[in-house]
Design an enzyme around this catalytic site. Structure first.
Site, PDB file in Angstrom:
ATOM      1  N   HIS A 156      -1.613   5.991   3.561  1.00  0.00           N
ATOM      2  CA  HIS A 156      -0.275   5.536   3.211  1.00  0.00           C
ATOM      3  C   HIS A 156       0.555   6.704   2.682  1.00  0.00           C
ATOM      4  O   HIS A 156       0.033   7.781   2.393  1.00  0.00           O
ATOM      5  CB  HIS A 156      -0.328   4.427   2.147  1.00  0.00           C
ATOM      6  N   LYS A 160       3.047   5.546  -2.534  1.00  0.00           N
ATOM      7  CA  LYS A 160       2.397   4.252  -2.747  1.00  0.00           C
ATOM      8  C   LYS A 160       1.578   4.322  -4.030  1.00  0.00           C
ATOM      9  O   LYS A 160       0.733   5.202  -4.196  1.00  0.00           O
ATOM     10  CB  LYS A 160       1.505   3.884  -1.568  1.00  0.00           C
TER      11      LYS A 160
END
Length: 264
Positions: A156, A160
């Site tokens: 990600h 995040k």
């Protein structure tokens, strides 16, 4: 044609802007409000570099809902702390909720379910709204019946906050009944360079700029390796699933978890 009134919470964030952009292209979805802690007073059209809409970002969800005619669906993509408060405000005001925020506790979910039932509305929370990601999780659960040693690698964006991701945990949760646990306990444990141990399934989190949402699940058998992978290259990939949730949310009362719970 039934038109669904929606409020986008976290409107100024990357996902919030994508939701506004996606909803704006649907004849049966009407955005009647937007909420964020920043950008208060901005027209939501300006947020997505489109024509002004007359809908301005508000800083108070409760006050906004008091001014709006029901029914309304609140779509929240914020963070754990903000979502915990936003969801309770929305449910108490009689608004249905579609939530894409992860990292909430079991107690949070029980509170949401109780409030939704008490106020006669539906709520859906999903770790991932991509159809492809949900199908990946479904396939991983099926494969784990036959190849019972597996590890997950999820990728990600560096911003995040939570790791492992909600999608990785949901994938492991679906697989764990078929995986032979190696002495781990319930929950996620970190173990040096081997990543997190979720009931015998190792999860490795990668956080790098330019990534959106990507996941591999590797299954090992006798002399063989099977890998399945899903990639979301843009946040646009989540919009069809969010739209499905918004369109179906009046079909139940209380909390449903996971997009797969309404796909069938």
């Amino acid at each position: 044609m039934k038109v669904i009134n929606t409020v986008v919470v976290g409107a100024c964030g990357k996902m919030g802007k994508e939701v506004i952009r996606g909803f704006s292209q649907c004849e049966d979805i009407r955005i009647v409000g937007a909420v964020d802690v920043s950008g208060v007073g901005c027209d939501i059209g300006d947020l997505i570099q489109a024509r002004p809409t007359g809908i301005q970002v508000s800083g108070n969800l409760g006050e906004l809902l008091d001014r709006l005619e029901k029914p309304v669906v609140v779509v929240d993509f914020t963070n754990r702390e903000a979502a915990r408060e936003n969801v309770q405000v929305a449910l108490k005001k009689g608004a249905a909720v579609v939530l894409g925020t992860t990292g909430l506790s079991q107690m949070d979910l029980e509170v949401f379910d109780s409030l939704a039932k008490k106020n006669g509305v539906g709520m859906l929370i999903a770790p991932n709204f991509s159809f492809g990601a949900v199908l990946m999780m479904k396939m991983a659960r099926e494969i784990s019946r036959y190849l019972n040693q597996a590890e997950i690698i999820e990728f990600h964006n560096e911003k995040k906050l939570d790791s492992p991701s909600g999608t990785a945990i949901a994938t492991a949760r679906g697989m764990r009944e078929n995986i032979v646990a190696n002495g781990s306990v319930n929950g996620v444990k970190e173990d040096g360079s081997r990543g997190a141990d979720y009931n015998g399934i190792r999860i490795h989190s990668v956080r790098l700029k330019s990534l959106v949402a990507h996941q591999e699940v590797l299954f090992s058998g006798c002399g063989e390796l099977l890998t399945i992978r899903h990639d979301s290259f843009s946040r646009e990939s989540f919009i069809p699933g969010i739209l499905m949730a918004v369109r179906k949310i009046d079909g139940w009362q209380g909390l449903k978890i996971g997009l797969e719970s309404i796909m069938d």
